[in-house]
Design an enzyme around this catalytic site. Structure first.
Site, PDB file in Angstrom:
ATOM      1  N   GLU A   1      45.586  58.943  45.647  1.00  0.00           N
ATOM      2  CA  GLU A   1      45.931  59.682  46.873  1.00  0.00           C
ATOM      3  C   GLU A   1      45.034  60.914  47.055  1.00  0.00           C
ATOM      4  O   GLU A   1      44.572  61.203  48.151  1.00  0.00           O
ATOM      5  CB  GLU A   1      47.415  60.090  46.843  1.00  0.00           C
ATOM      6  CG  GLU A   1      47.843  60.803  48.099  1.00  0.00           C
ATOM      7  CD  GLU A   1      49.236  60.441  48.593  1.00  0.00           C
ATOM      8  OE1 GLU A   1      49.826  59.471  48.097  1.00  0.00           O
ATOM      9  OE2 GLU A   1      49.721  61.140  49.493  1.00  0.00           O
TER      10      GLU A   1
ATOM     11  N   GLU B   1      60.322  72.733  47.019  1.00  0.00           N
ATOM     12  CA  GLU B   1      59.348  72.252  48.003  1.00  0.00           C
ATOM     13  C   GLU B   1      58.054  73.054  47.916  1.00  0.00           C
ATOM     14  O   GLU B   1      58.083  74.276  47.834  1.00  0.00           O
ATOM     15  CB  GLU B   1      59.948  72.394  49.404  1.00  0.00           C
ATOM     16  CG  GLU B   1      59.565  71.286  50.332  1.00  0.00           C
ATOM     17  CD  GLU B   1      60.073  69.922  49.878  1.00  0.00           C
ATOM     18  OE1 GLU B   1      59.247  69.146  49.347  1.00  0.00           O
ATOM     19  OE2 GLU B   1      61.266  69.624  50.047  1.00  0.00           O
ATOM     20  N   HIS B   2      56.936  72.330  47.918  1.00  0.00           N
ATOM     21  CA  HIS B   2      55.604  72.941  47.838  1.00  0.00           C
ATOM     22  C   HIS B   2      55.415  73.694  46.521  1.00  0.00           C
ATOM     23  O   HIS B   2      54.646  74.656  46.455  1.00  0.00           O
ATOM     24  CB  HIS B   2      55.336  73.874  49.025  1.00  0.00           C
ATOM     25  CG  HIS B   2      54.957  73.129  50.268  1.00  0.00           C
ATOM     26  ND1 HIS B   2      53.674  72.692  50.501  1.00  0.00           N
ATOM     27  CD2 HIS B   2      55.689  72.702  51.319  1.00  0.00           C
ATOM     28  CE1 HIS B   2      53.631  72.069  51.663  1.00  0.00           C
ATOM     29  NE2 HIS B   2      54.850  72.047  52.173  1.00  0.00           N
TER      30      HIS B   2
ATOM     31  N   ASP C   1      55.617  62.985  43.909  1.00  0.00           N
ATOM     32  CA  ASP C   1      55.989  61.743  44.593  1.00  0.00           C
ATOM     33  C   ASP C   1      55.781  60.526  43.696  1.00  0.00           C
ATOM     34  O   ASP C   1      56.664  59.684  43.543  1.00  0.00           O
ATOM     35  CB  ASP C   1      55.149  61.577  45.866  1.00  0.00           C
ATOM     36  CG  ASP C   1      55.425  62.659  46.885  1.00  0.00           C
ATOM     37  OD1 ASP C   1      56.315  63.499  46.642  1.00  0.00           O
ATOM     38  OD2 ASP C   1      54.753  62.670  47.934  1.00  0.00           O
TER      39      ASP C   1
ATOM     40  N   ALA D   1      57.351  60.035  57.318  1.00  0.00           N
ATOM     41  CA  ALA D   1      58.571  60.800  57.600  1.00  0.00           C
ATOM     42  C   ALA D   1      58.907  61.772  56.481  1.00  0.00           C
ATOM     43  O   ALA D   1      59.923  62.446  56.520  1.00  0.00           O
ATOM     44  CB  ALA D   1      59.746  59.858  57.829  1.00  0.00           C
ATOM     45  N   GLY D   2      58.057  61.834  55.452  1.00  0.00           N
ATOM     46  CA  GLY D   2      58.341  62.745  54.344  1.00  0.00           C
ATOM     47  C   GLY D   2      59.155  62.100  53.241  1.00  0.00           C
ATOM     48  O   GLY D   2      59.645  62.791  52.347  1.00  0.00           O
TER      49      GLY D   2
ATOM     50  N   TYR E   1      49.412  71.575  57.211  1.00  0.00           N
ATOM     51  CA  TYR E   1      49.704  71.316  55.795  1.00  0.00           C
ATOM     52  C   TYR E   1      48.545  71.824  54.935  1.00  0.00           C
ATOM     53  O   TYR E   1      48.745  72.526  53.946  1.00  0.00           O
ATOM     54  CB  TYR E   1      49.946  69.819  55.554  1.00  0.00           C
ATOM     55  CG  TYR E   1      50.337  69.490  54.131  1.00  0.00           C
ATOM     56  CD1 TYR E   1      51.672  69.528  53.735  1.00  0.00           C
ATOM     57  CD2 TYR E   1      49.377  69.164  53.176  1.00  0.00           C
ATOM     58  CE1 TYR E   1      52.036  69.247  52.433  1.00  0.00           C
ATOM     59  CE2 TYR E   1      49.727  68.873  51.872  1.00  0.00           C
ATOM     60  CZ  TYR E   1      51.062  68.915  51.498  1.00  0.00           C
ATOM     61  OH  TYR E   1      51.409  68.637  50.204  1.00  0.00           O
TER      62      TYR E   1
ATOM     63  N   ASP F   1      54.940  71.768  43.593  1.00  0.00           N
ATOM     64  CA  ASP F   1      54.357  70.846  42.597  1.00  0.00           C
ATOM     65  C   ASP F   1      52.885  71.122  42.323  1.00  0.00           C
ATOM     66  O   ASP F   1      52.448  71.077  41.181  1.00  0.00           O
ATOM     67  CB  ASP F   1      54.632  69.377  42.935  1.00  0.00           C
ATOM     68  CG  ASP F   1      54.075  68.904  44.267  1.00  0.00           C
ATOM     69  OD1 ASP F   1      53.671  69.759  45.092  1.00  0.00           O
ATOM     70  OD2 ASP F   1      54.057  67.679  44.482  1.00  0.00           O
TER      71      ASP F   1
ATOM     72  N   SER G   1      53.778  56.708  51.060  1.00  0.00           N
ATOM     73  CA  SER G   1      52.447  56.625  50.430  1.00  0.00           C
ATOM     74  C   SER G   1      52.573  56.401  48.925  1.00  0.00           C
ATOM     75  O   SER G   1      51.945  55.496  48.371  1.00  0.00           O
ATOM     76  CB  SER G   1      51.604  57.870  50.740  1.00  0.00           C
ATOM     77  OG  SER G   1      52.261  59.049  50.329  1.00  0.00           O
TER      78      SER G   1
HETATM   79  P1  ADP Z   1      54.720  59.594  53.860  1.00  0.00           P
HETATM   80  O1  ADP Z   1      54.262  59.456  52.453  1.00  0.00           O
HETATM   81  O2  ADP Z   1      55.529  60.813  54.111  1.00  0.00           O
HETATM   82  O3  ADP Z   1      55.428  58.367  54.367  1.00  0.00           O
HETATM   83  P2  ADP Z   1      51.887  59.647  54.332  1.00  0.00           P
HETATM   84  O4  ADP Z   1      51.078  60.011  55.517  1.00  0.00           O
HETATM   85  O5  ADP Z   1      51.634  60.346  53.056  1.00  0.00           O
HETATM   86  O6  ADP Z   1      53.428  59.763  54.776  1.00  0.00           O
HETATM   87  O7  ADP Z   1      51.706  58.095  54.043  1.00  0.00           O
HETATM   88  C1  ADP Z   1      51.903  57.120  55.050  1.00  0.00           C
HETATM   89  C2  ADP Z   1      50.796  56.095  54.998  1.00  0.00           C
HETATM   90  O8  ADP Z   1      50.939  55.219  53.847  1.00  0.00           O
HETATM   91  C3  ADP Z   1      50.831  55.126  56.165  1.00  0.00           C
HETATM   92  O9  ADP Z   1      50.226  55.712  57.299  1.00  0.00           O
HETATM   93  C4  ADP Z   1      50.022  53.958  55.618  1.00  0.00           C
HETATM   94  O10 ADP Z   1      48.641  54.242  55.672  1.00  0.00           O
HETATM   95  C5  ADP Z   1      50.439  53.932  54.138  1.00  0.00           C
HETATM   96  N1  ADP Z   1      51.498  52.927  53.927  1.00  0.00           N
HETATM   97  C6  ADP Z   1      52.784  53.151  53.588  1.00  0.00           C
HETATM   98  N2  ADP Z   1      53.489  52.006  53.495  1.00  0.00           N
HETATM   99  C7  ADP Z   1      52.627  51.000  53.767  1.00  0.00           C
HETATM  100  C8  ADP Z   1      52.721  49.557  53.842  1.00  0.00           C
HETATM  101  N3  ADP Z   1      53.876  48.916  53.607  1.00  0.00           N
HETATM  102  N4  ADP Z   1      51.591  48.874  54.143  1.00  0.00           N
HETATM  103  C9  ADP Z   1      50.442  49.524  54.363  1.00  0.00           C
HETATM  104  N5  ADP Z   1      50.281  50.846  54.320  1.00  0.00           N
HETATM  105  C10 ADP Z   1      51.355  51.590  54.026  1.00  0.00           C
HETATM  106 MG    MG Z   2      52.910  60.788  51.449  1.00  0.00          MG
END
Ligand code: ADP
Ligand code: MG
Length: 390
Positions: A160, A34-35, A172, A123-124, A221, A37, A128
């Site tokens: 990203e 973790e952390h 990721d 949720a981690g 973070y 990469d 994204s």
């Molecule tokens: P994690 O990657 O841990 O879930 P992040 O904050 O990095 O959290 O990414 C979450 C963001 O990705 C959401 O707030 C949204 O902006 C985008 N996202 C993820 N899935 C979708 C989806 N199906 N449609 C649109 N946006 C999405």
């Molecule tokens: Mg993410």
């Protein structure tokens, strides 16, 4: 929400009046590492069964239209005048991929895209990267271009980092694109060399969502990233042959202790010991030694909590409860930290009872209802596309 690809294809046809093609990308969980990469270190994630589906069809007006079923919103851009202009909105992720593909020299004609995911957001578990890679797979097919794994992952990471503006490493996108069923992946985040590792058949990976997230409000973070980078630059300056934290030993770190803040020292110590734990975890998997693997997870959690200061009381409670259950080999926080999920390695026949007990005891201790998922290592987006699953 249950992900129904046929329903999404139907909804896409209704919304845009054209038949679409569907592409899928999974989510991921990091078993250990973790952390590490973003300083060129070692990680050991696996892809998991949550999915984002991207449905794409062509359009003739030169526009990029994205609809997210999760958000019930549509955005539209003129492709020829697309600039790097993030809006702090979900659309930054797919639009960022379109922009990043342009940086790669891949031209994309007009299209409509529907996105739908069952990955828990924020949720981690990397919703994204899941949305980025699903978008990329759809756009590449639309453009008639194929990219190899490392280029695909790097292109999505750029979306990203440079478009969305999140300082994430390569892990990721790489595992979401390149995961293989029944396998964990040890990835060298500097060389992008990787090794697929067998997961013991007698265990299950259980993910428990603490349902709390403390970092968004406080920006911790980013603080950790800054503390790590400050420590790394001291090491780079002081120690010959250290370019990235990955190259440093604990002896190097001790030598430089007085030259960095106490916070940087502790953060770097986490990363240096964590890289070593990933190598030991690889050996444990190759030897089929689940006890050793579990013990390394517990050490990794303590290091994230004490040296990296990136756990929180709720997640520590989840880990403590998990470790009290029969059949649990190891438990730790997974993802960026400050909340989110734990990953647990549990004996197969104990998994259902583990989930019940953890939910019950966590609610009794915190008043919060945790979500728990028994997860198998899944194919990444490239393997899914190859198998025609899409
Ligand atoms: P994690 O990657 O841990 O879930 P992040 O904050 O990095 O959290 O990414 C979450 C963001 O990705 C959401 O707030 C949204 O902006 C985008 N996202 C993820 N899935 C979708 C989806 N199906 N449609 C649109 N946006 C999405
Ligand atoms: Mg993410």
């Amino acid at each position: 929400m249950s992900l129904n690809e046929a329903a999404l294809l139907g909804a896409h046809r209704q919304r845009f009046g054209r038949e679409g093609r569907a592409f899928e990308a999974p989510a991921r969980v990091n078993l250990i590492g973790e952390h590490t990469d973003y300083t060129g270190g070692l990680v050991m994630p696996m892809a998991i069964g949550f999915r984002t589906v991207a449905v794409i069809s062509p359009r003739e007006d030169g526009r990029a239209v994205f609809y997210s079923d999760n958000y019930g919103e549509e955005v539209s851009y003129e492709i020829s005048s697309l600039e790097r202009a993030p809006r702090g909105h979900w659309s930054d992720y797919p639009v960022g991929v379109l922009w990043s593909l342009g940086q790669e020299g891949v031209g994309v004609g007009g299209f409509s895209m529907s996105l739908m995911g069952d990955v828990p957001l924020g949720a981690g578990l990397s919703s994204s990267a899941s949305v980025e890679v699903a978008t990329a797979m759809a756009l590449l097919a639309h453009a008639g271009v194929e990219l190899p794994l490392d280029q695909l992952a790097t292109m999505c990471r750029r979306a990203e980092n440079e478009y969305v503006g999140a300082k994430s490493g390569i892990m990721d996108q790489f595992i979401v694109a390149g995961g293989i069923e029944h396998r964990a992946m040890m990835l060298d985040c500097r060389s992008l060399g990787f090794e697929l590792l067998p997961l013991p058949e007698q265990v299950r990976v259980v993910i428990c969502n603490s349902m709390v997230k403390h970092a968004v409000a406080t920006g911790e973070y980013g603080d950790r990233r800054d503390e790590v980078e400050a420590g790394q630059s001291v090491l780079r300056h002081e120690r010959k042959g250290v370019e990235l934290l990955r190259d440093a030993t604990l002896t190097d770190l001790e030598t430089c202790r007085e030259k960095m803040s106490a916070a940087s020292y502790a953060r770097c110590r986490h990363i240096i010991t964590e890289n070593a734990r990933v190598l030991q975890a690889r050996e444990a998997l190759l030897a089929g030694d689940v006890d050793r693997f579990g013990a390394l997870m517990v050490k990794a959690h303590a290091s994230m909590r004490d040296d990296f200061a990136a756990s929180c009381p709720e997640v520590d409670t989840l880990v403590d409860i998990a470790m009290r259950q029969a059949g649990c080999f190891g438990a730790r926080i997974t993802g960026g930290g400050f909340g989110g999920c734990t990953v647990n390695v549990v004996r197969e026949e104990a998994a259902a009872g583990f989930v019940d007990a953890v939910k019950r005891e966590y609610e009794a201790a915190t008043g919060i209802k945790a979500d728990c998922f028994v997860s198998a290592a899944s194919d990444g987006a490239l393997a899914l596309a190859k198998a025609g699953v899409r």
